[in-house]
Design a protein around this motif. Structure first.
Motif, mmCIF file in Angstrom:
data_model
loop_
_atom_site.group_PDB
_atom_site.id
_atom_site.type_symbol
_atom_site.label_atom_id
_atom_site.label_comp_id
_atom_site.label_asym_id
_atom_site.label_seq_id
_atom_site.Cartn_x
_atom_site.Cartn_y
_atom_site.Cartn_z
ATOM 1 N N GLY A 277 0.809 -1.225 0.000
ATOM 2 C CA GLY A 277 0.000 0.000 0.000
ATOM 3 C C GLY A 277 0.841 1.273 0.000
ATOM 4 N N THR A 278 0.140 2.407 0.048
ATOM 5 C CA THR A 278 0.820 3.717 -0.022
ATOM 6 C C THR A 278 1.909 3.861 1.043
ATOM 7 N N HIS A 279 1.560 3.572 2.300
ATOM 8 C CA HIS A 279 2.533 3.779 3.369
ATOM 9 C C HIS A 279 3.684 2.782 3.285
ATOM 10 N N GLY A 280 3.355 1.517 3.019
ATOM 11 C CA GLY A 280 4.411 0.502 2.904
ATOM 12 C C GLY A 280 5.380 0.854 1.799
ATOM 13 N N LYS A 281 4.839 1.261 0.646
ATOM 14 C CA LYS A 281 5.682 1.604 -0.504
ATOM 15 C C LYS A 281 6.492 2.870 -0.240
ATOM 16 N N ALA A 282 5.974 3.743 0.635
ATOM 17 C CA ALA A 282 6.693 4.991 0.932
ATOM 18 C C ALA A 282 7.747 4.781 2.019
ATOM 19 N N GLY A 283 7.901 3.539 2.496
ATOM 20 C CA GLY A 283 8.935 3.278 3.502
ATOM 21 C C GLY A 283 8.496 3.558 4.934
ATOM 22 N N VAL A 284 7.203 3.785 5.134
ATOM 23 C CA VAL A 284 6.703 3.958 6.499
ATOM 24 C C VAL A 284 6.645 2.565 7.142
ATOM 25 N N ALA A 285 6.902 2.470 8.454
ATOM 26 C CA ALA A 285 6.908 1.163 9.125
ATOM 27 C C ALA A 285 5.702 1.030 10.054
ATOM 28 N N ASP A 288 5.972 3.091 13.061
ATOM 29 C CA ASP A 288 5.748 4.537 12.950
ATOM 30 C C ASP A 288 4.347 4.902 13.442
ATOM 31 N N CYS A 289 3.349 4.123 13.058
ATOM 32 C CA CYS A 289 1.962 4.446 13.432
ATOM 33 C C CYS A 289 1.519 3.764 14.723
ATOM 34 N N HIS A 290 2.046 2.566 14.983
ATOM 35 C CA HIS A 290 1.555 1.811 16.143
ATOM 36 C C HIS A 290 2.468 1.897 17.357
ATOM 37 N N ALA A 315 0.306 11.719 17.950
ATOM 38 C CA ALA A 315 1.572 10.997 18.062
ATOM 39 C C ALA A 315 1.766 10.071 16.865
ATOM 40 N N ALA A 316 0.699 9.369 16.461
ATOM 41 C CA ALA A 316 0.834 8.314 15.455
ATOM 42 C C ALA A 316 1.089 8.866 14.049
ATOM 43 N N CYS A 317 0.435 9.954 13.687
ATOM 44 C CA CYS A 317 0.517 10.454 12.307
ATOM 45 C C CYS A 317 1.211 11.807 12.243
ATOM 46 N N GLY A 318 1.197 12.535 13.362
ATOM 47 C CA GLY A 318 1.629 13.931 13.377
ATOM 48 C C GLY A 318 3.078 14.156 12.985
ATOM 49 N N SER A 319 3.931 13.125 13.131
ATOM 50 C CA SER A 319 5.336 13.324 12.778
ATOM 51 C C SER A 319 5.497 13.479 11.264
ATOM 52 N N CYS A 320 4.528 13.033 10.481
ATOM 53 C CA CYS A 320 4.619 13.156 9.014
ATOM 54 C C CYS A 320 3.516 14.013 8.420
ATOM 55 N N HIS A 321 2.343 14.009 9.041
ATOM 56 C CA HIS A 321 1.199 14.727 8.460
ATOM 57 C C HIS A 321 0.871 15.974 9.261
ATOM 58 N N THR A 322 0.651 17.072 8.546
ATOM 59 C CA THR A 322 0.338 18.318 9.231
ATOM 60 C C THR A 322 -1.138 18.691 9.079
ATOM 61 N N ARG A 331 -10.276 10.705 7.272
ATOM 62 C CA ARG A 331 -9.733 9.861 6.189
ATOM 63 C C ARG A 331 -9.831 8.381 6.575
ATOM 64 N N ILE A 332 -9.496 8.085 7.816
ATOM 65 C CA ILE A 332 -9.530 6.686 8.261
ATOM 66 C C ILE A 332 -10.969 6.168 8.236
ATOM 67 N N LYS A 333 -11.858 6.946 8.829
ATOM 68 C CA LYS A 333 -13.260 6.525 8.943
ATOM 69 C C LYS A 333 -13.884 6.363 7.545
ATOM 70 N N GLY A 395 -9.415 -1.934 5.685
ATOM 71 C CA GLY A 395 -9.041 -1.231 4.460
ATOM 72 C C GLY A 395 -7.969 -0.174 4.601
ATOM 73 N N PHE A 396 -7.764 0.382 5.818
ATOM 74 C CA PHE A 396 -6.870 1.539 5.916
ATOM 75 C C PHE A 396 -5.432 1.239 5.481
ATOM 76 N N HIS A 397 -4.929 0.041 5.793
ATOM 77 C CA HIS A 397 -3.527 -0.252 5.466
ATOM 78 C C HIS A 397 -3.247 -0.212 3.969
HETATM 79 C C1 HEC Z 1 6.497 8.088 8.759
HETATM 80 C C2 HEC Z 1 5.629 8.991 8.015
HETATM 81 C C3 HEC Z 1 4.128 8.756 8.021
HETATM 82 C C4 HEC Z 1 3.309 8.454 9.095
HETATM 83 C C5 HEC Z 1 3.687 8.203 10.542
HETATM 84 C C6 HEC Z 1 1.958 8.435 8.575
HETATM 85 N N1 HEC Z 1 1.961 8.715 7.232
HETATM 86 FE FE1 HEC Z 1 0.338 8.895 6.021
HETATM 87 N N2 HEC Z 1 1.517 9.137 4.421
HETATM 88 C C7 HEC Z 1 2.902 9.199 4.450
HETATM 89 C C8 HEC Z 1 3.410 9.274 3.088
HETATM 90 C C9 HEC Z 1 4.874 9.361 2.697
HETATM 91 C C10 HEC Z 1 2.285 9.219 2.234
HETATM 92 C C11 HEC Z 1 2.296 9.189 0.707
HETATM 93 C C12 HEC Z 1 1.793 10.446 0.107
HETATM 94 C C13 HEC Z 1 2.599 11.623 0.475
HETATM 95 O O1 HEC Z 1 3.796 11.690 0.128
HETATM 96 O O2 HEC Z 1 2.040 12.526 1.124
HETATM 97 C C14 HEC Z 1 1.110 9.178 3.110
HETATM 98 C C15 HEC Z 1 -0.193 9.182 2.641
HETATM 99 C C16 HEC Z 1 -1.315 9.204 3.461
HETATM 100 C C17 HEC Z 1 -2.678 9.324 3.002
HETATM 101 C C18 HEC Z 1 -3.134 9.454 1.564
HETATM 102 C C19 HEC Z 1 -2.954 8.122 0.824
HETATM 103 C C20 HEC Z 1 -3.808 7.020 1.324
HETATM 104 O O3 HEC Z 1 -3.274 5.905 1.492
HETATM 105 O O4 HEC Z 1 -5.010 7.199 1.523
HETATM 106 C C21 HEC Z 1 -3.475 9.284 4.104
HETATM 107 C C22 HEC Z 1 -4.981 9.371 4.142
HETATM 108 C C23 HEC Z 1 -2.618 9.140 5.248
HETATM 109 N N3 HEC Z 1 -1.311 9.105 4.824
HETATM 110 C C24 HEC Z 1 -3.058 9.014 6.549
HETATM 111 C C25 HEC Z 1 -2.234 8.729 7.641
HETATM 112 C C26 HEC Z 1 -2.714 8.443 8.978
HETATM 113 C C27 HEC Z 1 -4.167 8.455 9.399
HETATM 114 C C28 HEC Z 1 -1.618 8.208 9.749
HETATM 115 C C29 HEC Z 1 -1.562 7.835 11.219
HETATM 116 C C30 HEC Z 1 -2.396 6.732 11.653
HETATM 117 C C31 HEC Z 1 -0.455 8.331 8.903
HETATM 118 N N4 HEC Z 1 -0.867 8.624 7.634
HETATM 119 C C32 HEC Z 1 0.844 8.180 9.353
HETATM 120 C C33 HEC Z 1 3.688 9.187 5.577
HETATM 121 C C34 HEC Z 1 3.264 8.911 6.857
#
Ligand code: HEC
Ligand code: HEC
Ligand code: HEC
Ligand code: HEC
Length: 429
Positions: A277-285, A288-290, A315-322, A331-333, A395-397
């Motif tokens: 998925g998106t996060h796995g392919k982007a190198g997120v572990a 990072d979220c759990h 804590a879970a998402c804030g380090s990457c998402h603003t 988005r999750i729901k 579905g979220f993963h």
């Molecule tokens: C370590 C960094 C990291 C963390 C932590 C992270 N994300 Fe992301 N997320 C990304 C990256 C990289 C993308 C790919 C798109 C981009 O570059 O913005 C992305 C994309 C997304 C997207 C759009 C694509 C999709 O799959 O729907 C959503 C929604 C999203 N993240 C939600 C979350 C949520 C909710 C959490 C916490 C539970 C989270 N992310 C935690 C890095 C992160």
């Protein structure tokens, strides 16, 4: 040196001190400062002993006993029967123990208690089931290799004391606290894919420690050895194709008694779904979220409360998402609601397909070749449906793959019903 140069230097000095302090506070440097490398003896499986050296991690680990629902209405840490939300499970798993008892997963500290209590375990259950429930699997494997997998589960379980649920030793080397994997099934499956887990990067290990348990598997007939079906890839279609070759003589998990189809039970493919998925392919572990970094008394450490990230989205998402927690929660729901809608329909149609095949097989002069086709179609539909149903994030993963997989399950179930109709000689369309 001029006066203005002097004040510039003084200003720079102040700035340096200030930012130095800020950097220290936010702790940019990883790993966290709490790491003490002290030796814990090999074979120490009691988390309380590890906790004496690492109290912050241990305190957060103990929170895994917390039981609360998830605000999205999916997942959560309360032990409820999954069939309450998806009554179609009862038909789709008819003929095997998951139709009787299949509860929502909860915290790691309960793993041994829950497996001891589930009605799915009986006197005939193999020791293989203990592989993903306790660090004692390291000891069992050391003593007898995969031989432990054939010992009755109940016999092995008596050797696991009350502290023996999933804990520190499942993921850490006691000598130096490095991350490690102790489930040999994972290491073997990765080796087959050309990946040497003992040489994996720290970043990869932050997912591999979870993937050693949160993955699809089967028991090889005879030896009961745990095998991960990854030879052809990690996508639902790759693994379905792998099973078609009857690997290690494995044909089916069970036969559904209505349709008599040889069915597969998908087991929590969390890692496979995440990895593609998106996060796995982007190198997120996973970590990072759990297991986000949190802070106590100025000390920064990884939260060892492995639960729904919704309990602390900052804590879970804030380090990457603003975007803020409201956006993230929405988005999750939304992803989960969309996925559930298609999944639920697909599941109901898989149940109807089993029924249609049963009725067709009772018809006089039923076409046996066509019935065989219908059974293959419902096997495949069941696999695709369960791939999403058994995965734990609704579905979220991997939102797009999960929707696609559920939609394919729905279409395959429709084809199975059509095929059953043809077998019975009813060809209305
Ligand atoms: C370590 C960094 C990291 C963390 C932590 C992270 N994300 Fe992301 N997320 C990304 C990256 C990289 C993308 C790919 C798109 C981009 O570059 O913005 C992305 C994309 C997304 C997207 C759009 C694509 C999709 O799959 O729907 C959503 C929604 C999203 N993240 C939600 C979350 C949520 C909710 C959490 C916490 C539970 C989270 N992310 C935690 C890095 C992160
Ligand atoms: C399911 C796997 C898992 C379990 C169980 C586990 N840990 Fe960890 N632990 C991790 C991961 C992942 C990290 C992050 C490591 C990294 O980023 O290098 C970590 C990090 C740590 C660190 C380094 C400092 C920090 O906070 O990042 C310590 C110390 C630690 N864990 C102690 C423990 C103790 C004590 C226990 C048992 C009470 C435990 N762990 C159980 C996976 C686990
Ligand atoms: C030794 C096997 C094992 C390892 C390693 C493992 N898990 Fe688990 N995990 C389980 C089992 C089994 C359960 C279900 C326990 C129950 O319901 O009694 C579970 C449950 C969970 C849950 C549900 C908790 C809840 O509150 O509902 C989450 C989230 C989770 N694991 C995440 C992770 C993450 C992230 C990692 C890696 C850092 C990891 N797990 C490593 C086996 C494992
Ligand atoms: C980008 C963030 C992100 C990553 C990376 C991620 N997860 Fe999740 N995970 C989530 C979210 C969000 C949920 C949905 C939680 C909910 O419904 O309350 C979830 C749900 C889960 C659950 C079910 C929790 C419950 O309450 O029952 C498990 C188990 C789980 N993840 C394991 C994993 C494993 C194992 C990995 C790595 C292979 C992983 N996750 C990677 C964000 C993530």
């Amino acid at each position: 040196m001029s006066k203005s140069q002097k004040s510039l230097i003084a200003l720079l000095g102040v700035l340096l001190l200030f930012f130095g302090f800020v950097i220290m506070r936010i702790g940019v440097a990883k790993p966290a400062s709490t790491v003490k490398v002290a030796k814990i003896p090999a074979g120490e499986y009691d988390p309380a002993v590890w906790g004496q050296l690492y109290p912050l991690q241990y305190e957060s680990y103990k929170k895994n006993a917390d039981m609360s629902p998830s605000p999205t209405g999916y997942g959560g840490s309360v032990k409820v029967q999954k069939s309450e939300m998806m009554p179609e499970l009862t038909t789709n798993f008819k003929g095997m123990p998951f139709s009787i008892d299949y509860t929502e997963d909860r915290g790691h500290v309960f793993a041994m208690e829950d497996i001891r209590e589930t009605k799915r375990i009986g006197p005939k259950s193999p020791g293989a089931c203990i592989t993903c429930k306790t660090p004692y699997v390291e000891k069992f494997y050391k003593e007898s290799g995969w031989g432990f997998a054939k010992i009755p589960f109940n016999e092995l379980a008596t050797q696991v004391p009350s502290h023996g649920s999933i804990s520190c030793a499942n993921c850490h080397n006691p000598e130096n606290m490095d991350l490690r994997v102790i489930n040999p099934a994972f290491t073997e499956a990765m080796q087959q894919r050309g990946i040497d887990v003992s040489k994996a990067s720290r970043e990869d290990m932050r997912s591999y420690v979870c993937a050693q348990c949160h993955s699809e598997y089967y028991f090889a007939p005879g030896s009961m050895k745990v095998v991960f079906p990854w030879e052809k890839g990690l996508k639902p279609g790759d693994m379905y194709a792998y099973y078609a070759d009857k690997p290690n003589g494995f044909v089916q998990d069970w036969q559904q008694p209505d349709s008599k189809a040889a069915m597969l039970k998908t087991q929590h493919p969390d890692y496979e779904t995440f990895a593609t998925g998106t996060h796995g392919k982007a190198g997120v572990a996973c970590a990072d979220c759990h297991m986000p970094y949190v802070r106590k008394d100025g000390q920064k450490y990884s939260s060892h409360w492995m639960t729904s990230p919704l309990k602390d989205l900052d804590a879970a998402c804030g380090s990457c998402h603003t975007q803020g927690t409201a956006w993230l929660a929405d988005r999750i729901k939304t992803t989960q609601d969309y996925t559930f809608e298609v999944l639920h329909t697909a599941g109901q149609n898989v149940a109807r397909a089993h029924e249609a095949i049963k009725k067709a097989s009772e018809a006089p002069n039923a076409d046996q070749a066509e019935l065989a086709k219908a059974r293959e179609l419902v096997r495949k539909a069941g696999w695709y449906w369960d791939f999403v149903a058994a995965e734990n994030s609704m579905g979220f993963h991997n939102p797009d793959q999960s929707l696609n997989t559920a939609a394919q399950a729905n279409e395959l179930a429709r084809q199975a019903i059509e095929s059953a109709n043809r077998a019975a000689g009813i060809n209305l369309l």
